[in-house]
Design a protein around this motif. Sequence first.
Motif, PDB file in Angstrom:
ATOM      1  N   ARG A 194      21.582  -2.674  51.682  1.00  0.00           N
ATOM      2  CA  ARG A 194      21.642  -4.084  52.085  1.00  0.00           C
ATOM      3  C   ARG A 194      22.531  -4.883  51.155  1.00  0.00           C
ATOM      4  O   ARG A 194      23.319  -5.721  51.579  1.00  0.00           O
ATOM      5  CB  ARG A 194      20.233  -4.681  52.034  1.00  0.00           C
ATOM      6  N   ARG A 195      22.387  -4.615  49.856  1.00  0.00           N
ATOM      7  CA  ARG A 195      23.161  -5.362  48.874  1.00  0.00           C
ATOM      8  C   ARG A 195      24.659  -5.098  49.067  1.00  0.00           C
ATOM      9  O   ARG A 195      25.475  -6.010  49.045  1.00  0.00           O
ATOM     10  CB  ARG A 195      22.734  -4.947  47.463  1.00  0.00           C
ATOM     11  N   GLU A 196      25.015  -3.806  49.278  1.00  0.00           N
ATOM     12  CA  GLU A 196      26.418  -3.454  49.485  1.00  0.00           C
ATOM     13  C   GLU A 196      26.960  -4.129  50.744  1.00  0.00           C
ATOM     14  O   GLU A 196      28.086  -4.595  50.790  1.00  0.00           O
ATOM     15  CB  GLU A 196      26.568  -1.937  49.600  1.00  0.00           C
ATOM     16  N   ARG A 197      26.129  -4.151  51.776  1.00  0.00           N
ATOM     17  CA  ARG A 197      26.491  -4.799  53.043  1.00  0.00           C
ATOM     18  C   ARG A 197      26.819  -6.263  52.822  1.00  0.00           C
ATOM     19  O   ARG A 197      27.830  -6.779  53.256  1.00  0.00           O
ATOM     20  CB  ARG A 197      25.297  -4.719  53.992  1.00  0.00           C
ATOM     21  N   ARG A 198      25.871  -6.928  52.116  1.00  0.00           N
ATOM     22  CA  ARG A 198      26.039  -8.363  51.882  1.00  0.00           C
ATOM     23  C   ARG A 198      27.302  -8.636  51.094  1.00  0.00           C
ATOM     24  O   ARG A 198      27.978  -9.629  51.305  1.00  0.00           O
ATOM     25  CB  ARG A 198      24.836  -8.891  51.084  1.00  0.00           C
ATOM     26  N   ALA A 199      27.588  -7.735  50.143  1.00  0.00           N
ATOM     27  CA  ALA A 199      28.773  -7.940  49.301  1.00  0.00           C
ATOM     28  C   ALA A 199      30.043  -7.577  50.067  1.00  0.00           C
ATOM     29  O   ALA A 199      31.132  -7.651  49.517  1.00  0.00           O
ATOM     30  CB  ALA A 199      28.647  -7.112  48.030  1.00  0.00           C
ATOM     31  N   GLY A 200      29.885  -7.140  51.324  1.00  0.00           N
ATOM     32  CA  GLY A 200      31.058  -6.839  52.137  1.00  0.00           C
ATOM     33  C   GLY A 200      31.721  -5.531  51.799  1.00  0.00           C
ATOM     34  O   GLY A 200      32.875  -5.305  52.127  1.00  0.00           O
ATOM     35  N   ARG A 201      30.992  -4.629  51.121  1.00  0.00           N
ATOM     36  CA  ARG A 201      31.604  -3.347  50.768  1.00  0.00           C
ATOM     37  C   ARG A 201      31.298  -2.263  51.781  1.00  0.00           C
ATOM     38  O   ARG A 201      31.666  -1.118  51.589  1.00  0.00           O
ATOM     39  CB  ARG A 201      31.139  -2.918  49.366  1.00  0.00           C
ATOM     40  N   MET A 202      30.589  -2.585  52.847  1.00  0.00           N
ATOM     41  CA  MET A 202      30.289  -1.574  53.876  1.00  0.00           C
ATOM     42  C   MET A 202      30.995  -1.928  55.176  1.00  0.00           C
ATOM     43  O   MET A 202      31.028  -3.076  55.551  1.00  0.00           O
ATOM     44  CB  MET A 202      28.798  -1.527  54.160  1.00  0.00           C
TER      45      MET A 202
END
Lengths: 275, 323
Positions: free
Chosen positions: B315-323
């Motif tokens: 979720r964190r990676e998603r939010r940071a736009g890295r996924m």
Amino acid sequence: MADAVMADAAMIDAPILTIEGLAVSRGGRVVLRGVDVAIAAGEILVVIGPNGSGKSTLVMAAAGLLTPAQGRVAVRGRDIGRLEPVERARLVAYVPQRSELIAPLAVREVVAMGRFAATATAFGRGSLQRPGPADLAAIDDALGAVDAIHLADRRFTELSGGEAQRVVIARALATGAEVLLLDEPTSALDVAHRLNLASLVRRLAGAGKVLMIALHDLAEARDIAGRVLLLVDGGVRAIGPAAEVISAGPIRDAYGVELVVGGGFGYCLPSARNG
Amino acid sequence: MTLRVVLIGLLACACAWSLAIGPLPWSEVDRTVLMLRATRLGAGLLAGAALAVAGVLMQGLFRNPLASPSVAGVTAGAGLGAQIALVAFTCAAPWASAAVPLAWWLPIGAFAGAAGALAALYALARRRADLTSVLLIGMVLSILFSAMAAYLLAIGQETYQLGRALVAFSLGALEGASPATVAMAVPLVVVGTIAAWGWGRPLDLVLSGEAEAASLGVDLVRARRWLLAWTALLAATSVTLGGGVGFVCLVVPNALRAWQGPAHRPLVVSAAIGGALFLTLADICARVCHPGPGEIPLGVITGLVGAPFFLWFFRRERRAGRM
């Protein structure tokens, strides 16, 4: 005595970077064909051309990052395709259009990456956090050259596009390589930093470096270049002094636009205006 | 530095606790019990360190914080290899079983399985090394290996002992490790960790992408070959010691990276200590938390910690736009 003078003259004129009959294919498509160019020490060659003409490919191939389909790239007569990566990195530094680095490293650590080839063996001492004294000096010089000393302790991921670009240029300078290859280094820079970069490039050339720079902006190209290479569809359309290549005929031919010289407006740094 | 001191302190406490669970050993018989506990502790320390360091290497090579041996099918591959070796050992002609002891069959099978899984993953995910592709391909490989392992298990059930050994492998368990296996694992884990430390500098450069790393002097072909080999060695060693223990290689490196930054040399050292601590604590939990006699399989504990961590991290990676 006369022989020594002759030898000296030959040294100055001998090209450092030579590209001979270079052809590169990417994904089955021929992107570069028959490119021949030689660049001497202290010379700035600017590569221009329409989108997709092969500028980035030429810069990457010159850096030894793409395997040529034909021809070769040599630095001081050594084929860089045959060099070990570490040796190649000591000779040639490459600045990508946009770095892919997304790790939150400190700016100083990013520039320290440039020292890898100069000091590294796999189990060599030192790390990005604790570079040796010689490395420290090179890192500080490089950061100073791109006006980024004040960024040294910031996280790379927190920088603006232009700041990040300058840090990546500093990383290339920190390598100490004689040949510098820059792919649209000014694309993310503001006006002041473009002018700073132009003066940095001239200073580097003055110090005997060999520079090859892909640029988009023709006015900037004319300003920076010693010689200009005009690429169209992967082939060399024209090569020569900036004023000759960036002139009405070749530009109309390559881009299909009319060049207006002397009109419009330009910029300069205050120091240049006052001086 | 303080982080490492804290980790080492905690590790010492965990070791003492792990040895002290159960009646205190005073008599001659109880010394044997202590020896068993020490063997188990050693297996946990080594397997945890090996997994966490393997995670650091794999995440660095794939430039992907979620690429870890257990998520991407490498431990499943190693487990399958070891299980095949186990079955082969049981079915092999007596002279072959006598010539090469089981202690050798297992690690060799595990290494072959881990190396095969990594090679397949790398070949398939190479062109599209983005987070999602690596995960999906790894997951598919993982499912495939698990299915094959389940088939072996079905066959193995015919023999009681073989069936039990196979189950222990797939769930992850430290009590199966013999002193000989632990002794053999010590040099492998030490050498693997030192090699991982040595590759730390090239891995730092790979953080900025393969083209940039190559331009700065990293020999990518050589780096890939060696990093895959060391990852396979470490993952295989941990599987030999403790079976398919999941998520250590994901949780430990990422938690430490958030704490001390992405530079690889310090990360390898901390991950070795942190991985040993994590798995020792998980094993203590497996022994202490089970109601009644017996224990919870180790893989269940690490899964209970690891799965929520994975989801949170994703979720964190998603939010940071890295996924």
